[in-house]
Motif scaffolding. Structure first.
Motif, PDB file in Angstrom:
ATOM      1  N   THR A  91      35.284 -18.843  63.833  1.00  0.00           N
ATOM      2  CA  THR A  91      35.431 -20.257  63.523  1.00  0.00           C
ATOM      3  C   THR A  91      36.900 -20.484  63.236  1.00  0.00           C
ATOM      4  OG1 THR A  91      33.208 -20.347  62.558  1.00  0.00           O
ATOM      5  CG2 THR A  91      34.720 -22.145  62.021  1.00  0.00           C
ATOM      6  N   ALA A  92      37.582 -21.197  64.144  1.00  0.00           N
ATOM      7  CA  ALA A  92      39.033 -21.343  64.114  1.00  0.00           C
ATOM      8  C   ALA A  92      39.408 -22.735  63.615  1.00  0.00           C
ATOM      9  CB  ALA A  92      39.612 -21.103  65.504  1.00  0.00           C
ATOM     10  N   VAL A  93      39.972 -22.792  62.418  1.00  0.00           N
ATOM     11  CA  VAL A  93      40.280 -24.061  61.760  1.00  0.00           C
ATOM     12  C   VAL A  93      41.765 -24.376  61.885  1.00  0.00           C
ATOM     13  CG1 VAL A  93      40.204 -25.335  59.579  1.00  0.00           C
ATOM     14  CG2 VAL A  93      38.404 -23.655  60.115  1.00  0.00           C
ATOM     15  N   GLU A  94      42.057 -25.572  62.400  1.00  0.00           N
ATOM     16  CA  GLU A  94      43.443 -26.027  62.544  1.00  0.00           C
ATOM     17  C   GLU A  94      43.535 -27.494  62.138  1.00  0.00           C
ATOM     18  OE1 GLU A  94      47.190 -26.829  62.956  1.00  0.00           O
ATOM     19  OE2 GLU A  94      46.433 -24.766  63.059  1.00  0.00           O
ATOM     20  N   PRO A 115      36.470 -24.062  67.838  1.00  0.00           N
ATOM     21  CA  PRO A 115      37.653 -24.706  67.268  1.00  0.00           C
ATOM     22  C   PRO A 115      37.247 -25.880  66.390  1.00  0.00           C
ATOM     23  CG  PRO A 115      37.379 -25.367  69.551  1.00  0.00           C
ATOM     24  CD  PRO A 115      36.268 -24.399  69.244  1.00  0.00           C
ATOM     25  N   VAL A 116      37.825 -25.967  65.195  1.00  0.00           N
ATOM     26  CA  VAL A 116      37.482 -27.020  64.249  1.00  0.00           C
ATOM     27  C   VAL A 116      38.771 -27.663  63.755  1.00  0.00           C
ATOM     28  CG1 VAL A 116      36.360 -27.576  62.068  1.00  0.00           C
ATOM     29  CG2 VAL A 116      35.421 -25.756  63.514  1.00  0.00           C
ATOM     30  N   VAL A 117      38.886 -28.969  63.932  1.00  0.00           N
ATOM     31  CA  VAL A 117      40.036 -29.702  63.395  1.00  0.00           C
ATOM     32  C   VAL A 117      39.673 -30.173  61.996  1.00  0.00           C
ATOM     33  CG1 VAL A 117      41.599 -31.662  63.680  1.00  0.00           C
ATOM     34  CG2 VAL A 117      40.754 -30.426  65.696  1.00  0.00           C
ATOM     35  N   ALA A 118      40.285 -29.548  60.988  1.00  0.00           N
ATOM     36  CA  ALA A 118      39.938 -29.853  59.602  1.00  0.00           C
ATOM     37  C   ALA A 118      41.051 -29.375  58.685  1.00  0.00           C
ATOM     38  CB  ALA A 118      38.611 -29.197  59.219  1.00  0.00           C
ATOM     39  N   ASP A 119      41.007 -29.848  57.451  1.00  0.00           N
ATOM     40  CA  ASP A 119      41.946 -29.430  56.417  1.00  0.00           C
ATOM     41  C   ASP A 119      41.386 -28.187  55.726  1.00  0.00           C
ATOM     42  OD1 ASP A 119      43.605 -29.117  54.214  1.00  0.00           O
ATOM     43  OD2 ASP A 119      43.614 -31.240  53.690  1.00  0.00           O
ATOM     44  N   ALA A 120      42.135 -27.088  55.761  1.00  0.00           N
ATOM     45  CA  ALA A 120      41.661 -25.839  55.160  1.00  0.00           C
ATOM     46  C   ALA A 120      41.467 -25.949  53.660  1.00  0.00           C
ATOM     47  CB  ALA A 120      42.637 -24.703  55.479  1.00  0.00           C
ATOM     48  N   ARG A 121      42.014 -26.998  53.059  1.00  0.00           N
ATOM     49  CA  ARG A 121      41.799 -27.211  51.628  1.00  0.00           C
ATOM     50  C   ARG A 121      40.383 -27.712  51.346  1.00  0.00           C
ATOM     51  NH1 ARG A 121      47.032 -29.317  52.434  1.00  0.00           N
ATOM     52  NH2 ARG A 121      48.659 -28.254  51.180  1.00  0.00           N
ATOM     53  N   ARG A 122      39.670 -28.097  52.387  1.00  0.00           N
ATOM     54  CA  ARG A 122      38.353 -28.703  52.223  1.00  0.00           C
ATOM     55  C   ARG A 122      37.308 -27.948  53.036  1.00  0.00           C
ATOM     56  NH1 ARG A 122      40.584 -34.911  53.141  1.00  0.00           N
ATOM     57  NH2 ARG A 122      41.831 -35.004  51.213  1.00  0.00           N
ATOM     58  N   PRO A 123      36.938 -26.762  52.604  1.00  0.00           N
ATOM     59  CA  PRO A 123      35.982 -25.958  53.381  1.00  0.00           C
ATOM     60  C   PRO A 123      34.626 -26.611  53.559  1.00  0.00           C
ATOM     61  CG  PRO A 123      36.394 -24.985  51.212  1.00  0.00           C
ATOM     62  CD  PRO A 123      37.413 -26.048  51.406  1.00  0.00           C
ATOM     63  N   ALA A 153      37.227 -18.527  50.241  1.00  0.00           N
ATOM     64  CA  ALA A 153      36.478 -17.301  49.944  1.00  0.00           C
ATOM     65  C   ALA A 153      35.292 -17.593  49.039  1.00  0.00           C
ATOM     66  CB  ALA A 153      37.406 -16.280  49.294  1.00  0.00           C
ATOM     67  N   GLU A 154      35.517 -18.433  48.039  1.00  0.00           N
ATOM     68  CA  GLU A 154      34.453 -18.751  47.093  1.00  0.00           C
ATOM     69  C   GLU A 154      33.368 -19.618  47.716  1.00  0.00           C
ATOM     70  OE1 GLU A 154      33.886 -20.931  42.719  1.00  0.00           O
ATOM     71  OE2 GLU A 154      35.896 -20.558  43.522  1.00  0.00           O
ATOM     72  N   ARG A 155      33.783 -20.552  48.552  1.00  0.00           N
ATOM     73  CA  ARG A 155      32.830 -21.511  49.111  1.00  0.00           C
ATOM     74  C   ARG A 155      32.014 -20.932  50.270  1.00  0.00           C
ATOM     75  NH1 ARG A 155      31.758 -27.373  48.189  1.00  0.00           N
ATOM     76  NH2 ARG A 155      30.261 -27.812  49.824  1.00  0.00           N
ATOM     77  N   LEU A 156      32.638 -20.090  51.090  1.00  0.00           N
ATOM     78  CA  LEU A 156      32.019 -19.686  52.354  1.00  0.00           C
ATOM     79  C   LEU A 156      31.455 -18.266  52.366  1.00  0.00           C
ATOM     80  CD1 LEU A 156      34.751 -21.066  54.799  1.00  0.00           C
ATOM     81  CD2 LEU A 156      32.703 -22.242  53.989  1.00  0.00           C
ATOM     82  N   PHE A 157      31.908 -17.415  51.427  1.00  0.00           N
ATOM     83  CA  PHE A 157      31.597 -15.995  51.516  1.00  0.00           C
ATOM     84  C   PHE A 157      30.758 -15.512  50.343  1.00  0.00           C
ATOM     85  CE2 PHE A 157      35.016 -16.447  54.428  1.00  0.00           C
ATOM     86  CZ  PHE A 157      34.995 -15.357  55.288  1.00  0.00           C
ATOM     87  N   ASP A 158      29.818 -14.613  50.651  1.00  0.00           N
ATOM     88  CA  ASP A 158      29.149 -13.838  49.619  1.00  0.00           C
ATOM     89  C   ASP A 158      29.940 -12.566  49.336  1.00  0.00           C
ATOM     90  OD1 ASP A 158      27.009 -15.634  49.336  1.00  0.00           O
ATOM     91  OD2 ASP A 158      25.962 -14.724  51.031  1.00  0.00           O
ATOM     92  N   SER A 159      30.452 -11.969  50.400  1.00  0.00           N
ATOM     93  CA  SER A 159      31.304 -10.790  50.303  1.00  0.00           C
ATOM     94  C   SER A 159      32.013 -10.639  51.641  1.00  0.00           C
ATOM     95  CB  SER A 159      30.485  -9.535  49.987  1.00  0.00           C
ATOM     96  OG  SER A 159      29.565  -9.264  51.032  1.00  0.00           O
TER      97      SER A 159
END
Length: 212
Positions: A91-94, A115-123, A153-159
């Motif tokens: 998942t490639a965020v730009e 490809p995802v056009v988004a702000d990395a500050r807002r997962p 990391a906190e929002r998207l990942f368990d580990s």
């Protein structure tokens, strides 16, 4: 073609990945045929992950890795990650729509890039595209790059594993790069497994390899 890490090869002193889109070049990189497969040269001066591999870093990428890549830009490094995780997904965020047009062209030739056009500050904006990720790659030139990394990391990942490119000048242009690197290593809340200076390929930049 000698395998040095899963999906990463060395030939004639250069790094290569097996081309997931045979016949396609992304940035004019040389293509090499070997034993019925096509390989793309992975140029360290064009990819910080390749520069890290040249320094002996194990990126932790495997054939089935599920990757979130923040700061995907035009897709140069993303394309090589796509080669390596041939049975996984990226998942490639730009953030920049203009730059993302090139990223979209890379993704069209490959089935394992979204490809995802988004702000990395807002997962939360792209969380729905991400399923059980295990590797977080970030190459974002912002003052709050550490906060961005930890928020994702906190929002998207368990580990999983984190690969954080730290750009000293973007955090504090008045401080010595070594001071900034030490500050980041102290501030990051996840465990740091490895730290590598990306010179001579990149000035005042390093890669932190972390647990998530």
């Amino acid at each position: 073609m000698k395998s040095i890490r899963p999906g990463i090869f060395r030939h004639g002193g250069n790094l290569y990945t097996e081309n997931a889109a045979p016949g396609e070049q992304v940035y004019g990189e040389p293509l090499v045929e070997s034993e019925g497969a096509e390989y793309r040269r992975w140029v360290p001066s064009r990819s910080k992950l390749a520069a890290a591999v040249e320094s002996g870093v194990d990126l932790g990428l495997r054939q089935d890795s599920e990757v979130v890549y923040l700061g995907a830009a035009s897709g140069t490094t993303v394309s090589h990650v796509s080669d390596i995780v041939s049975e996984g997904f990226v998942t490639a965020v730009e953030f920049s729509k203009d730059v993302a047009r090139d990223l979209l062209g890379v993704a069209e030739a490959r089935e394992n890039i979204a490809p995802v056009v988004a702000d990395a500050r807002r997962p939360a904006e792209y969380q729905s595209f991400v399923q059980t990720p295990d590797v977080l790659v970030q190459d974002v030139s912002q003052r709050d790059q550490v906060e961005i990394f930890e928020r994702n990391a906190e929002r998207l990942f368990d580990s999983g594993r984190g690969l954080l490119v730290v750009k000293a000048g973007a955090i504090d242009s008045s401080a010595e790069p070594e001071e900034v690197f030490e500050q980041v290593e102290d501030e990051v809340s996840v465990e740091v497994e490895d730290f590598v200076d990306l010179s001579p390929f990149y000035t005042d930049q390093c890669l932190l390899v972390t647990e998530i």
